[in-house]
Design a protein around this motif. Structure first.
Motif, mmCIF file in Angstrom:
data_model
loop_
_atom_site.group_PDB
_atom_site.id
_atom_site.type_symbol
_atom_site.label_atom_id
_atom_site.label_comp_id
_atom_site.label_asym_id
_atom_site.label_seq_id
_atom_site.Cartn_x
_atom_site.Cartn_y
_atom_site.Cartn_z
ATOM 1 N N ASP A 253 0.822 -1.210 0.000
ATOM 2 C CA ASP A 253 0.000 0.000 0.000
ATOM 3 C C ASP A 253 0.858 1.263 0.000
ATOM 4 O O ASP A 253 0.501 2.270 -0.622
ATOM 5 C CB ASP A 253 -0.934 0.014 1.215
ATOM 6 C CG ASP A 253 -2.105 -0.939 1.046
ATOM 7 O OD1 ASP A 253 -2.200 -1.572 -0.016
ATOM 8 O OD2 ASP A 253 -2.920 -1.064 1.977
ATOM 9 N N THR B 71 -7.916 1.048 6.078
ATOM 10 C CA THR B 71 -7.888 -0.333 5.616
ATOM 11 C C THR B 71 -7.260 -0.379 4.232
ATOM 12 O O THR B 71 -7.123 0.646 3.561
ATOM 13 C CB THR B 71 -9.304 -0.919 5.538
ATOM 14 O OG1 THR B 71 -10.072 -0.171 4.570
ATOM 15 C CG2 THR B 71 -10.008 -0.844 6.886
ATOM 16 N N ASN B 72 -6.887 -1.560 3.816
ATOM 17 C CA ASN B 72 -6.294 -1.713 2.492
ATOM 18 C C ASN B 72 -7.245 -1.246 1.404
ATOM 19 O O ASN B 72 -6.838 -0.531 0.471
ATOM 20 C CB ASN B 72 -5.908 -3.178 2.281
ATOM 21 C CG ASN B 72 -5.580 -3.498 0.842
ATOM 22 O OD1 ASN B 72 -6.392 -4.098 0.138
ATOM 23 N ND2 ASN B 72 -4.411 -3.099 0.400
ATOM 24 N N THR B 73 -8.501 -1.618 1.506
ATOM 25 C CA THR B 73 -9.485 -1.242 0.490
ATOM 26 C C THR B 73 -9.640 0.266 0.398
ATOM 27 O O THR B 73 -9.690 0.837 -0.695
ATOM 28 C CB THR B 73 -10.840 -1.884 0.807
ATOM 29 O OG1 THR B 73 -10.688 -3.307 0.897
ATOM 30 C CG2 THR B 73 -11.860 -1.552 -0.267
ATOM 31 N N SER C 30 -8.396 2.778 -2.832
ATOM 32 C CA SER C 30 -9.389 3.572 -3.563
ATOM 33 C C SER C 30 -8.885 4.974 -3.882
ATOM 34 O O SER C 30 -9.463 5.668 -4.717
ATOM 35 C CB SER C 30 -10.691 3.659 -2.759
ATOM 36 O OG SER C 30 -10.494 4.400 -1.559
ATOM 37 N N LYS D 274 -4.918 -5.461 -5.995
ATOM 38 C CA LYS D 274 -6.166 -5.858 -5.350
ATOM 39 C C LYS D 274 -6.336 -7.375 -5.369
ATOM 40 O O LYS D 274 -6.735 -7.980 -4.370
ATOM 41 C CB LYS D 274 -7.356 -5.193 -6.042
ATOM 42 C CG LYS D 274 -7.545 -3.722 -5.701
ATOM 43 C CD LYS D 274 -8.792 -3.179 -6.378
ATOM 44 C CE LYS D 274 -9.051 -1.726 -5.995
ATOM 45 N NZ LYS D 274 -10.272 -1.190 -6.644
ATOM 46 N N PHE E 198 -6.421 -9.778 -2.208
ATOM 47 C CA PHE E 198 -7.624 -10.600 -2.065
ATOM 48 C C PHE E 198 -7.241 -12.065 -1.872
ATOM 49 O O PHE E 198 -7.828 -12.761 -1.022
ATOM 50 C CB PHE E 198 -8.506 -10.446 -3.305
ATOM 51 C CG PHE E 198 -9.716 -11.339 -3.305
ATOM 52 C CD1 PHE E 198 -10.814 -11.049 -2.522
ATOM 53 C CD2 PHE E 198 -9.753 -12.485 -4.099
ATOM 54 C CE1 PHE E 198 -11.929 -11.872 -2.516
ATOM 55 C CE2 PHE E 198 -10.865 -13.310 -4.102
ATOM 56 C CZ PHE E 198 -11.961 -13.007 -3.312
ATOM 57 N N TYR F 45 -14.825 -8.528 1.281
ATOM 58 C CA TYR F 45 -13.715 -8.754 0.358
ATOM 59 C C TYR F 45 -14.225 -9.175 -1.020
ATOM 60 O O TYR F 45 -13.761 -8.691 -2.062
ATOM 61 C CB TYR F 45 -12.762 -9.814 0.906
ATOM 62 C CG TYR F 45 -11.694 -9.253 1.820
ATOM 63 C CD1 TYR F 45 -10.644 -8.497 1.307
ATOM 64 C CD2 TYR F 45 -11.721 -9.494 3.186
ATOM 65 C CE1 TYR F 45 -9.661 -7.989 2.132
ATOM 66 C CE2 TYR F 45 -10.745 -8.987 4.029
ATOM 67 C CZ TYR F 45 -9.713 -8.234 3.495
ATOM 68 O OH TYR F 45 -8.747 -7.729 4.321
ATOM 69 N N ASN G 206 -15.972 -6.190 -2.829
ATOM 70 C CA ASN G 206 -15.008 -5.245 -3.399
ATOM 71 C C ASN G 206 -14.313 -5.829 -4.622
ATOM 72 O O ASN G 206 -13.991 -5.104 -5.568
ATOM 73 C CB ASN G 206 -13.955 -4.872 -2.349
ATOM 74 C CG ASN G 206 -14.529 -3.984 -1.261
ATOM 75 O OD1 ASN G 206 -15.381 -3.147 -1.514
ATOM 76 N ND2 ASN G 206 -14.078 -4.168 -0.027
ATOM 77 N N GLN G 207 -14.110 -7.140 -4.631
ATOM 78 C CA GLN G 207 -13.426 -7.770 -5.753
ATOM 79 C C GLN G 207 -14.301 -7.789 -7.004
ATOM 80 O O GLN G 207 -13.799 -7.618 -8.124
ATOM 81 C CB GLN G 207 -13.027 -9.202 -5.376
ATOM 82 C CG GLN G 207 -12.087 -9.874 -6.358
ATOM 83 C CD GLN G 207 -10.731 -9.211 -6.406
ATOM 84 O OE1 GLN G 207 -10.332 -8.543 -5.466
ATOM 85 N NE2 GLN G 207 -10.015 -9.395 -7.507
ATOM 86 N N ASN H 23 -21.262 0.250 4.421
ATOM 87 C CA ASN H 23 -19.963 -0.410 4.400
ATOM 88 C C ASN H 23 -19.210 -0.175 5.708
ATOM 89 O O ASN H 23 -18.625 -1.104 6.298
ATOM 90 C CB ASN H 23 -19.146 0.111 3.223
ATOM 91 C CG ASN H 23 -17.994 -0.800 2.876
ATOM 92 O OD1 ASN H 23 -17.946 -1.948 3.286
ATOM 93 N ND2 ASN H 23 -17.047 -0.292 2.121
#
Length: 326
Positions: A159, A176-178, A182, A192, A196, A255, A258-259, A269
């Motif tokens: 990241d 968070t990673n997500t 973004s 991603k 994942f 997860y 988002n994928q 969320n």
């Protein structure tokens, strides 16, 4: 570059300002409950040598992990609503990413250890003392601390290596990673997918074995003839599975969503994130520790000892007061 200016945690992006105080109080109460319950579990186990048993050593590690997680994440989002200060430095955000994935993955494997302990205790009770030992459990916990720390470090380094645009607002309670991905300026599709895959390895492998072990445990319980013991065992398994399901199922859903680019309302969320993160941290000490007979006996003895000491002190003070009056 947002790398130098840092980020802003939005928490619940759609919430109105008049609700800031109730939200901050609720989050602060979450932290206090987690701090008190997990702190009590840690103190009880460390201060009582009778609790130096494999299962309680695993619970001790779970309590430490949950307490660290909440201490790293909750105070910052409470400050966002309490004093309208949601800013977080780039290094602080990456540290939260590391901690979230490190401690979150560690909890997954601790649940796996708990399932193994229950499986051996119920399905192979005669071999339990030789299979599940303090030394073996401590060694496994240390290995999981190291292994999950490497997972968190890999995700944090990935990241931190991406390029960010002028966007720096993170719609989440913590980094968070997500949320961080973004904000990227570049194509992070490969990244991603890689993360994942790591997340599914961390979540699905323990979850599959936990479900398998509890399935075998329930089958053994059904074969028991004593109705009372069967009812108690079913109740214990049901409460354990509820906490485990609350931890794993929403995580896997988020997860996967988002994928596949499934759109979720930002507030929903964040609510799901808080639900599967902070609620189990408050429930774990009660479900796995404070409901056990040994812990209740320890608490009862501690309270009785405190009451006795207080009565003795009061008696001494009354005696001294009587002598002084004479």
């Amino acid at each position: 570059m947002a790398n130098h200016t840092g980020f802003i945690l939005l928490g619940f992006p759609g919430i109105r300002e008049k609700f800031y105080t109730p939200v901050s109080i609720a989050l602060f109460m979450f932290y206090l409950i987690s701090l008190f319950s997990n702190g009590a579990v840690i103190a009880l186990i460390l201060c009582n040598r009778r609790l130096y048993q494999p299962m309680y050593l695993v619970i001790l590690n779970l309590a430490i992990s949950d307490l660290l997680f909440d201490t790293i994440t909750l105070p910052k989002i409470v400050a966002r609503y309490w004093s309208n200060d949601g800013s977080i430095s780039f290094a602080g955000c990456i540290f939260q990413v590391f901690s979230a994935h490190f401690l979150g993955a560690f909890d997954s494997y601790i649940f796996l250890l708990m399932a193994i302990d229950r499986y051996v205790a119920i399905c192979k009770p005669l071999r339990y003392p030789s299979i599940v030992t303090n030394r073996r459990m401590i060694l496994l916990c240390c290995c999981f601390w190291l292994f999950t720390a490497v997972i968190g470090l890999v995700i944090a380094l990935l990241d931190s290596s991406i390029q960010f645009c002028d966007k720096n607002r993170i719609p989440s309670c913590y980094c968070t990673n997500t949320a961080v991905l973004s904000l990227a300026c570049e194509d992070v599709t490969v990244l991603k997918r890689l993360i994942f895959g790591i997340a599914m390895f961390v979540l699905l492998l323990p979850f599959a074995f936990i479900l398998f072990s509890y399935g075998v445990i329930i089958r053994v319980i059904i074969s028991q003839t004593q109705t009372d013991s069967r009812r108690r065992a079913f109740y214990t398994c049901a409460t354990h599975l509820c906490v485990i399901g609350l931890y794993f199922v929403p995580r896997i859903f988020v997860y996967v969503a988002n994928q596949v680019n499934l759109f979720l309302n930002e507030d929903i969320n964040v609510l799901i994130l808080c639900f599967y993160t902070f609620v189990p941290h408050m429930a774990n000490p009660i479900i796995y520790c404070l409901r056990t007979k040994e812990i209740r006996r320890t608490l009862k003895n501690l309270i009785e000892r405190r009451i006795l000491m207080r009565k003795q002190n009061m008696s001494v003070m009354n005696t001294i007061s009587g002598l002084s009056l004479q």
